[in-house]
Write a protein that holds these residues in place. Structure first.
Motif, PDB file in Angstrom:
ATOM      1  N   ILE A 269       0.844  -1.203   0.000  1.00  0.00           N
ATOM      2  CA  ILE A 269       0.000   0.000   0.000  1.00  0.00           C
ATOM      3  C   ILE A 269       0.874   1.246   0.000  1.00  0.00           C
ATOM      4  O   ILE A 269       0.643   2.188  -0.773  1.00  0.00           O
ATOM      5  CB  ILE A 269      -0.930   0.010   1.224  1.00  0.00           C
ATOM      6  N   LEU A 270       1.903   1.259   0.849  1.00  0.00           N
ATOM      7  CA  LEU A 270       2.770   2.431   0.969  1.00  0.00           C
ATOM      8  C   LEU A 270       3.473   2.762  -0.343  1.00  0.00           C
ATOM      9  O   LEU A 270       3.679   3.930  -0.674  1.00  0.00           O
ATOM     10  CB  LEU A 270       3.810   2.207   2.073  1.00  0.00           C
ATOM     11  N   LYS A 271       3.822   1.740  -1.092  1.00  0.00           N
ATOM     12  CA  LYS A 271       4.543   1.939  -2.346  1.00  0.00           C
ATOM     13  C   LYS A 271       3.626   2.346  -3.491  1.00  0.00           C
ATOM     14  O   LYS A 271       4.098   2.661  -4.579  1.00  0.00           O
ATOM     15  CB  LYS A 271       5.293   0.658  -2.715  1.00  0.00           C
ATOM     16  N   GLY A 272       2.314   2.330  -3.236  1.00  0.00           N
ATOM     17  CA  GLY A 272       1.368   2.799  -4.242  1.00  0.00           C
ATOM     18  C   GLY A 272       0.886   1.742  -5.211  1.00  0.00           C
ATOM     19  O   GLY A 272       0.315   2.075  -6.258  1.00  0.00           O
ATOM     20  N   HIS A 273       1.095   0.466  -4.886  1.00  0.00           N
ATOM     21  CA  HIS A 273       0.697  -0.605  -5.796  1.00  0.00           C
ATOM     22  C   HIS A 273      -0.794  -0.925  -5.726  1.00  0.00           C
ATOM     23  O   HIS A 273      -1.356  -1.468  -6.677  1.00  0.00           O
ATOM     24  CB  HIS A 273       1.467  -1.895  -5.480  1.00  0.00           C
ATOM     25  N   ASP A 301       1.080   8.198  -6.659  1.00  0.00           N
ATOM     26  CA  ASP A 301       0.348   7.007  -6.216  1.00  0.00           C
ATOM     27  C   ASP A 301       0.780   6.536  -4.832  1.00  0.00           C
ATOM     28  O   ASP A 301       0.069   5.766  -4.178  1.00  0.00           O
ATOM     29  CB  ASP A 301       0.556   5.857  -7.206  1.00  0.00           C
ATOM     30  N   LYS A 302       1.956   6.972  -4.396  1.00  0.00           N
ATOM     31  CA  LYS A 302       2.507   6.496  -3.129  1.00  0.00           C
ATOM     32  C   LYS A 302       1.874   7.208  -1.937  1.00  0.00           C
ATOM     33  O   LYS A 302       1.254   8.253  -2.076  1.00  0.00           O
ATOM     34  CB  LYS A 302       4.029   6.697  -3.128  1.00  0.00           C
ATOM     35  N   ILE A 303       2.071   6.637  -0.765  1.00  0.00           N
ATOM     36  CA  ILE A 303       1.588   7.253   0.469  1.00  0.00           C
ATOM     37  C   ILE A 303       2.612   8.271   0.951  1.00  0.00           C
ATOM     38  O   ILE A 303       3.808   7.979   1.017  1.00  0.00           O
ATOM     39  CB  ILE A 303       1.336   6.178   1.559  1.00  0.00           C
ATOM     40  N   HIS A 304       2.138   9.473   1.296  1.00  0.00           N
ATOM     41  CA  HIS A 304       3.037  10.564   1.688  1.00  0.00           C
ATOM     42  C   HIS A 304       3.047  10.809   3.192  1.00  0.00           C
ATOM     43  O   HIS A 304       3.902  11.549   3.687  1.00  0.00           O
ATOM     44  CB  HIS A 304       2.618  11.850   0.964  1.00  0.00           C
ATOM     45  N   CYS A 305       2.095  10.231   3.904  1.00  0.00           N
ATOM     46  CA  CYS A 305       2.036  10.352   5.375  1.00  0.00           C
ATOM     47  C   CYS A 305       1.180   9.208   5.902  1.00  0.00           C
ATOM     48  O   CYS A 305       0.152   8.871   5.306  1.00  0.00           O
ATOM     49  CB  CYS A 305       1.426  11.698   5.774  1.00  0.00           C
ATOM     50  N   VAL A 306       1.612   8.615   6.995  1.00  0.00           N
ATOM     51  CA  VAL A 306       0.843   7.553   7.650  1.00  0.00           C
ATOM     52  C   VAL A 306       0.291   8.088   8.967  1.00  0.00           C
ATOM     53  O   VAL A 306       1.026   8.687   9.762  1.00  0.00           O
ATOM     54  CB  VAL A 306       1.711   6.308   7.917  1.00  0.00           C
ATOM     55  N   THR A 307      -1.001   7.872   9.180  1.00  0.00           N
ATOM     56  CA  THR A 307      -1.647   8.319  10.412  1.00  0.00           C
ATOM     57  C   THR A 307      -2.265   7.115  11.122  1.00  0.00           C
ATOM     58  O   THR A 307      -3.122   6.428  10.551  1.00  0.00           O
ATOM     59  CB  THR A 307      -2.741   9.361  10.112  1.00  0.00           C
ATOM     60  N   TYR A 308      -1.801   6.858  12.336  1.00  0.00           N
ATOM     61  CA  TYR A 308      -2.366   5.769  13.140  1.00  0.00           C
ATOM     62  C   TYR A 308      -3.581   6.305  13.891  1.00  0.00           C
ATOM     63  O   TYR A 308      -3.478   7.316  14.601  1.00  0.00           O
ATOM     64  CB  TYR A 308      -1.329   5.234  14.128  1.00  0.00           C
ATOM     65  N   VAL A 309      -4.691   5.664  13.730  1.00  0.00           N
ATOM     66  CA  VAL A 309      -5.935   6.114  14.355  1.00  0.00           C
ATOM     67  C   VAL A 309      -6.223   5.223  15.550  1.00  0.00           C
ATOM     68  O   VAL A 309      -6.426   4.006  15.405  1.00  0.00           O
ATOM     69  CB  VAL A 309      -7.107   6.069  13.349  1.00  0.00           C
ATOM     70  N   LEU A 310      -6.243   5.822  16.744  1.00  0.00           N
ATOM     71  CA  LEU A 310      -6.429   5.062  17.981  1.00  0.00           C
ATOM     72  C   LEU A 310      -7.549   5.658  18.814  1.00  0.00           C
ATOM     73  O   LEU A 310      -7.709   6.880  18.877  1.00  0.00           O
ATOM     74  CB  LEU A 310      -5.129   5.059  18.794  1.00  0.00           C
ATOM     75  N   ASP A 311      -8.318   4.807  19.444  1.00  0.00           N
ATOM     76  CA  ASP A 311      -9.420   5.208  20.320  1.00  0.00           C
ATOM     77  C   ASP A 311      -8.847   5.624  21.674  1.00  0.00           C
ATOM     78  O   ASP A 311      -8.317   4.789  22.412  1.00  0.00           O
ATOM     79  CB  ASP A 311     -10.378   4.017  20.474  1.00  0.00           C
ATOM     80  N   ALA A 312      -8.948   6.917  21.999  1.00  0.00           N
ATOM     81  CA  ALA A 312      -8.364   7.423  23.248  1.00  0.00           C
ATOM     82  C   ALA A 312      -8.984   6.769  24.479  1.00  0.00           C
ATOM     83  O   ALA A 312      -8.320   6.624  25.507  1.00  0.00           O
ATOM     84  CB  ALA A 312      -8.551   8.941  23.325  1.00  0.00           C
ATOM     85  N   SER A 313     -10.232   6.358  24.390  1.00  0.00           N
ATOM     86  CA  SER A 313     -10.911   5.769  25.551  1.00  0.00           C
ATOM     87  C   SER A 313     -10.470   4.327  25.810  1.00  0.00           C
ATOM     88  O   SER A 313     -10.775   3.765  26.860  1.00  0.00           O
ATOM     89  CB  SER A 313     -12.431   5.818  25.358  1.00  0.00           C
ATOM     90  N   LYS A 314      -9.762   3.731  24.835  1.00  0.00           N
ATOM     91  CA  LYS A 314      -9.346   2.327  24.994  1.00  0.00           C
ATOM     92  C   LYS A 314      -7.827   2.152  24.967  1.00  0.00           C
ATOM     93  O   LYS A 314      -7.332   1.037  25.110  1.00  0.00           O
ATOM     94  CB  LYS A 314      -9.972   1.471  23.887  1.00  0.00           C
TER      95      LYS A 314
END
Length: 443
Positions: A269-273, A301-314
Motif C-alpha cells: 500500500i505504501l509503495k502505491g501498488h 500514487d505512493k503514500i506521503h504520510c501515515v496516520t495511526y488512528v487510535l481510540d483514546a478511551s481504549k
C-alpha cells in the motif's frame, strides 16, 4: 435541525452581542421538553440565547453569558437580559439583580431568575413573574399565553472561532504539494477495528459539505466494517472541486492471525501498488497478479504520510498483541522514510474534562500522559479529535480540532517532499499552507 428564528430576528439578537453567530443546540420538538433533555444538549455551553414560542405568535426569551448546569444554585450574570419582538424591533429587558440572573434547575429548561422559565417543570409551559429580578410587561413579552409550541437554545459563537475555522478550511483548499508532479497529498489511515478511521473522513467531508454526512461505512463492530482499500477525496462543497487531500482507508487491525489488515500488505500500500476498491483477504497477502495492481506506481500514487488512528478511551487497555503489531508497522514505515502521526479519536469519551468542553482537550492530563506513554511518540505527533458519530449538526469547536488534524497531516506531507528534495539535491517549490500552532498540551 432548522432554526425557527427568522434571519431578521437572529440579526436583531446578534446586534446586541457583537459580531457573532447563533448555533442551534437544542430544539424541544426534536429533543423533548423535559429538563433532562435540555440539560443534555445545553449544559456547559456558553454564552446562550434561549427562545420560546407560543400559539399567539409571540417569540421571546433570554440571554446569559454563563454556562448551564444542574447545580441548583443561582449564577451571577450582569450581562443577562430577556427579550421579545415587536415586528422588526427587539424589546430588551436587562437583569435588575445580577446575582440572581440565572438559576440552574434540573427539572426545567432555561431558568431566568424566578422571572421567566421556559419548559417549566418538564412541561411545554412558561413560568412568568415580572419584577422578580427582571422588569418586563407580560403582555408585551409573551401575550400572557404560557403554553409553548417550541423552545430553542442557541450557542453564541464569536467571530474568532468562525474565523479560525474559515482560515483552516482555506488552508486545506489552497494547499499545493511541494512536488509539482503531485496534485493531491495521500494520507494512509491505519488502526484497530472501530477506532474511527472511516469516521474521520466522514467528519472532514461533513465540514466541507456544511452538514453531517456519512459516505464511508463506519460504526461499532468487533470485525472491520471496511473490507476494501478505499481512497476518498473530499470536495469543497456538494458540487465543489476536489480538495488536494486524499484520505486512504484500510481494513482495521485485529489481534488474531489471519484477521484484519495483513501487515505484509502495508508495504504494498505504501509503495502505491494497491488499486482503489481492492478487496482485502486477510488470509492471503496481496499478489502482483491481482486485478488493478499498479506495477509501476509514480510519486502521486505512493503514500506521503501515515496516520495511526487510535481510540483514546481504549488506549490504556490496548493489548500487548496490538501494541506489538503497531510497533512492527511503525518500523516498516520508518524504513521507507514516511512521516507518521497519531490521531486520537473519541477524546470526549476518554476524559470527563474534555466531555464537559471539547476545548479542554489540551488541558487533559490523561490524553497528554497516558496516550504519549502507550503510543511511544512525541506529543507533537499526537493529534486529538472528536469525530461526528451521533450528532445531527456541526459544532465549530469540534470542526476546529478536525480541521487542525487535517492541516497537521499536510504539514507532515510537506516534510515527506522536503526529504525527497534533499535526497535528490533539488528544491521543489510550492505553496506552503498557513501556519498551525503545534499541539499545546498544558502541564
Amino acid at each position: 435541525m432548522n432554526s425557527r428564528l427568522t434571519k431578521t430576528q437572529q440579526k436583531l439578537i446578534c446586534s446586541q452581542l457583537g459580531k457573532v453567530k447563533l448555533n442551534l443546540l437544542y430544539k424541544a420538538s426534536i429533543h423533548g421538553f423535559t429538563g433532562a433533555d435540555f440539560h443534555q444538549h445545553c449544559d456547559n455551553k456558553s454564552p446562550t440565547v434561549s427562545v420560546g414560542y407560543n400559539n399567539s405568535g409571540f417569540v421571546f426569551g433570554g440571554y446569559t453569558s454563563q454556562p448551564f448546569s444542574q447545580s441548583g444554585q443561582y449564577v451571577n450574570d450582569n450581562q443577562a437580559f430577556l427579550f421579545s419582538f415587536s415586528g422588526e424591533k427587539l424589546n430588551k429587558y436587562p437583569v435588575s439583580n445580577a446575582p440572581y440572573a440565572v438559576k440552574m434547575v434540573s427539572t426545567c429548561g432555561p431558568y431566568f431568575g424566578e422571572a421567566l422559565v421556559l419548559a417549566n417543570g418538564n412541561q411545554p409551559v412558561v413560568y412568568s413573574n415580572p419584577g422578580k429580578y427582571y422588569n418586563f410587561n407580560a403582555a408585551e413579552l409573551h401575550g400572557n399565553d404560557l403554553n409553548m409550541t417550541e423552545c430553542e437554545v442557541y450557542q453564541v459563537e464569536g467571530k474568532s472561532a468562525f474565523l479560525r475555522k474559515t482560515e483552516l478550511m482555506e488552508s486545506i483548499r489552497t494547499y499545493r504539494p511541494l512536488n509539482s508532479s503531485v496534485t493531491q497529498a495521500r494520507v494512509l489511515f491505519i488502526g484497530p477495528v472501530g477506532a474511527g478511521k472511516s469516521s474521520f473522513f466522514n467528519s472532514i467531508n461533513s465540514i466541507f459539505r456544511g452538514h453531517v454526512t456519512s459516505q464511508a461505512i463506519s460504526g461499532s463492530c468487533s470485525t472491520s466494517l471496511t473490507t476494501q482499500f478505499r481512497t476518498y477525496t473530499v470536495k469543497a462543497g456538494r458540487e465543489g472541486k476536489p480538495l488536494p487531500l486524499i484520505l486512504c482507508d484500510t481494513m482495521g487491525l485485529e489481534e488474531n492471525v489471519g484477521a484484519g489488515l495483513d501487515i505484509d500488505d502495508i508495504s504494498t500500500i505504501l509503495k502505491g501498488h494497491l488499486p482503489d476498491r481492492y478487496q482485502f483477504n486477510p488470509s492471503v497477502p496481496l499478489q502482483s497478479e491481482a486485478h488493478g495492481f499498479c506495477k509501476s506506481p509514480g510519486l502521486k500514487d505512493k503514500i506521503h504520510c501515515v496516520t495511526y488512528v487510535l481510540d483514546a478511551s481504549k488506549i490504556s487497555i490496548m493489548s500487548t498483541k496490538m501494541e506489538e503489531k503497531l510497533k512492527t508497522i511503525r518500523r516498516k514505515v520508518n524504513l521507507m522514510g514516511i512521516p507518521q502521526l497519531v490521531l486520537l479519536t473519541k477524546v470526549d469519551e476518554a476524559c470527563s474534562l474534555v466531555k464537559e468542553d471539547i476545548r479542554n482537550v489540551y488541558r487533559s492530563s490523561y490524553i497528554r500522559d497516558v496516550a504519549a506513554t502507550r503510543v511511544g511518540v512525541p506529543l507533537s505527533c499526537i493529534i486529538p479529535v472528536k469525530n461526528y458519530s451521533q450528532e445531527l449538526e456541526l459544532e465549530t469547536d469540534v470542526d476546529i480540532l478536525l480541521l487542525s488534524a487535517a492541516v497537521q497531516m499536510l504539514r507532515f506531507v510537506d516534510n515527506f517532499f522536503d526529504d525527497l528534495s534533499d535526497q535528490a539535491g533539488t528544491h521543489y517549490t510550492g505553496f506552503k499552507i498557513a501556519a498551525l500552532a503545534p499541539c499545546a498540551f498544558q502541564d
